[in-house]
Design a protein around this motif. Structure first.
Motif, PDB file in Angstrom:
ATOM      1  N   VAL A  79       0.758  -1.104   0.033  1.00  0.00           N
ATOM      2  CA  VAL A  79      -0.038  -0.020  -0.002  1.00  0.00           C
ATOM      3  C   VAL A  79       0.930   1.218  -0.135  1.00  0.00           C
ATOM      4  CG1 VAL A  79      -1.877   1.281   1.280  1.00  0.00           C
ATOM      5  CG2 VAL A  79      -1.856  -1.125   1.460  1.00  0.00           C
ATOM      6  N   PRO A  80       1.256   1.845  -1.034  1.00  0.00           N
ATOM      7  CA  PRO A  80       1.831   3.008  -1.329  1.00  0.00           C
ATOM      8  C   PRO A  80       1.515   4.259  -0.166  1.00  0.00           C
ATOM      9  CG  PRO A  80       1.015   2.466  -3.265  1.00  0.00           C
ATOM     10  CD  PRO A  80       0.105   1.811  -2.578  1.00  0.00           C
ATOM     11  N   ASP A  81       2.366   5.090   0.322  1.00  0.00           N
ATOM     12  CA  ASP A  81       2.107   6.070   1.004  1.00  0.00           C
ATOM     13  C   ASP A  81       0.836   7.185   0.633  1.00  0.00           C
ATOM     14  OD1 ASP A  81       4.019   5.354   2.629  1.00  0.00           O
ATOM     15  OD2 ASP A  81       5.539   6.915   1.980  1.00  0.00           O
ATOM     16  N   GLY A  82       0.890   7.193  -0.675  1.00  0.00           N
ATOM     17  CA  GLY A  82      -0.360   8.231  -0.990  1.00  0.00           C
ATOM     18  C   GLY A  82      -1.577   7.476  -0.734  1.00  0.00           C
ATOM     19  N   VAL A  83      -1.841   6.276  -0.946  1.00  0.00           N
ATOM     20  CA  VAL A  83      -2.966   5.606  -0.688  1.00  0.00           C
ATOM     21  C   VAL A  83      -3.384   5.498   0.626  1.00  0.00           C
ATOM     22  CG1 VAL A  83      -4.236   3.174  -1.171  1.00  0.00           C
ATOM     23  CG2 VAL A  83      -2.746   3.842  -2.944  1.00  0.00           C
ATOM     24  N   SER A  84      -2.198   5.049   1.460  1.00  0.00           N
ATOM     25  CA  SER A  84      -2.465   4.808   2.832  1.00  0.00           C
ATOM     26  C   SER A  84      -3.058   6.408   3.335  1.00  0.00           C
ATOM     27  CB  SER A  84      -1.310   4.737   3.572  1.00  0.00           C
ATOM     28  OG  SER A  84      -1.334   4.722   4.908  1.00  0.00           O
ATOM     29  N   GLU A  85      -2.609   7.650   2.797  1.00  0.00           N
ATOM     30  CA  GLU A  85      -2.710   8.809   3.338  1.00  0.00           C
ATOM     31  C   GLU A  85      -4.377   9.139   2.754  1.00  0.00           C
ATOM     32  OE1 GLU A  85      -0.017  11.465   1.389  1.00  0.00           O
ATOM     33  OE2 GLU A  85       1.510  11.083   2.875  1.00  0.00           O
ATOM     34  N   ALA A  86      -4.796   8.707   1.674  1.00  0.00           N
ATOM     35  CA  ALA A  86      -6.119   9.114   1.415  1.00  0.00           C
ATOM     36  C   ALA A  86      -7.028   8.022   1.906  1.00  0.00           C
ATOM     37  CB  ALA A  86      -6.181   8.506  -0.296  1.00  0.00           C
ATOM     38  N   SER A  87      -6.556   6.821   2.432  1.00  0.00           N
ATOM     39  CA  SER A  87      -7.593   5.923   3.176  1.00  0.00           C
ATOM     40  C   SER A  87      -7.586   6.476   4.465  1.00  0.00           C
ATOM     41  CB  SER A  87      -6.728   4.424   3.222  1.00  0.00           C
ATOM     42  OG  SER A  87      -6.465   3.750   2.172  1.00  0.00           O
ATOM     43  N   ALA A  88      -6.623   7.155   5.120  1.00  0.00           N
ATOM     44  CA  ALA A  88      -6.860   7.887   6.488  1.00  0.00           C
ATOM     45  C   ALA A  88      -8.121   8.978   6.345  1.00  0.00           C
ATOM     46  CB  ALA A  88      -5.663   8.506   6.943  1.00  0.00           C
TER      47      ALA A  88
END
Length: 329
Positions: free
Chosen positions: A267-276
């Motif tokens: 899970v890339p950082d960008g996807v993780s931030e969007a998920s948050a």
């Protein structure tokens, strides 16, 4: 999406947006968010419900928002959590964290029951105090089928206690004579939310901040196993043989799956931030929907016992944390 569902979602979203605006406003005015968006959403929803009863056509959407959207939010939360904190904490500290949570939950539940709380409300308070406050309450609520009144009461009282903990914990650590590292561990083991850990430790030192954050993130990882165990126990108490989907609710499986994917670097950082962001938004919307089903006048009757149970649970947790710190060294 059927219109009867859409209208309830729209109402919940409006309340959640107002809560978000109030959260940003208090941060701008006083420098920090004493009551986060989730707490404000459920409080605002409850105020609206106390002053006005939503029509029957809104109920399907409110129910969908309070349950299904909450479960999706919990799944997305998994993409923001990495188990790498386990390695940073080290085996002795990991065992201490597991032990504190394992003892705190049943002890806090027993205290709540002793004070006359219903089993589901006692469970929410025990899990919220022992793991991660509002997020744990929100995750455990659908597992045990908790009522909106129970969720509102547990979140409301733990919100107040969370603020008091941030203010008083540095004083307690100073009185005990804890080093910055030990203070960080104490904060990570007792404070409810990660931002509150940051607020409590950042003024001390980077050591306290770093240690507290790692311990807190490791404690959050207990949420998945605890939800599964609570599901098993709640089905057993109801006299039912647990089915597969009851033992492992789909959203807990999704949470664990995304957490493992995040840990493996999938899970890339960008996807993780969007998920948050998505998880926080959906959970806020769900809290608003839950609040819209709660009449605050009904909560007043349970105020004393609930506040005593939440406060006693927090004192118990702090005591266990201090003992764990002294044992681990």
């Amino acid at each position: 999406m059927p219109r009867n569902v859409a209208w309830g979602i729209v109402l919940s979203a409006i309340v959640a947006l107002v809560a978000f605006g109030l959260d940003r406003a208090q941060a701008a005015l006083v420098g920090r968010s004493w009551l986060d968006t989730l707490v404000l959403a459920i409080l605002l929803g409850s105020i609206v419900r106390t002053l006005w009863t939503p029509s029957a056509k809104l109920m399907p959407g409110l129910g969908f928002s309070a349950k299904t959207l909450l479960e999706i939010g919990i799944v997305l939360l998994g993409a923001t959590t990495s188990a790498t904190a386990l390695y940073a904490a080290g085996l002795p500290m990991l065992m201490a964290i597991v032990a504190v949570v394992a003892v705190s939950i049943p002890a806090s539940y027993g205290l709540g029951r002793l004070l006359g709380l219903e089993p589901k409300l006692a469970t929410l308070i025990a899990c919220g105090n022992s793991i991660c406050g509002n997020s744990a309450i929100a995750a455990v609520a659908p597992v045990i089928g908790a009522k909106g009144e129970d969720v509102a009461a547990s979140i409301g009282f733990t919100a107040v206690l969370g603020i008091l903990t941030v203010l008083l914990l540095p004083v307690l650590a100073g009185m005990i004579g804890f080093s910055d590292e030990r203070f960080g561990v104490l904060a990570g083991l007792t404070v409810y939310a990660v931002p509150q850990v940051v607020a409590a430790t950042s003024a001390a030192s980077l050591v306290a901040l770093h240690t507290g954050t790692i311990v807190k993130l490791t404690r959050v990882l207990m949420l998945g196993p605890v939800c599964v165990l609570v599901a098993l126990l709640s089905r057993g108490e109801a006299g039912k043989g647990p089915k597969a989907h009851e033992m492992l609710p789909w959203f807990i499986l999704g949470f664990v799956g995304l957490m493992l994917a995040r840990t493996a670097g999938l899970v890339p950082d960008g996807v993780s931030e969007a998920s948050a962001v998505g998880s926080h938004a959906l959970t806020a919307l769900s809290m608003a929907a839950l609040g819209l089903g709660v009449d605050l006048r009904a909560l007043g009757k349970a105020g004393g016992p609930v506040s005593l149970a939440a406060g006693g649970s927090l004192v118990l947790l702090a005591g266990l944390a201090i003992v764990a710190i002294l044992v681990v060294g």
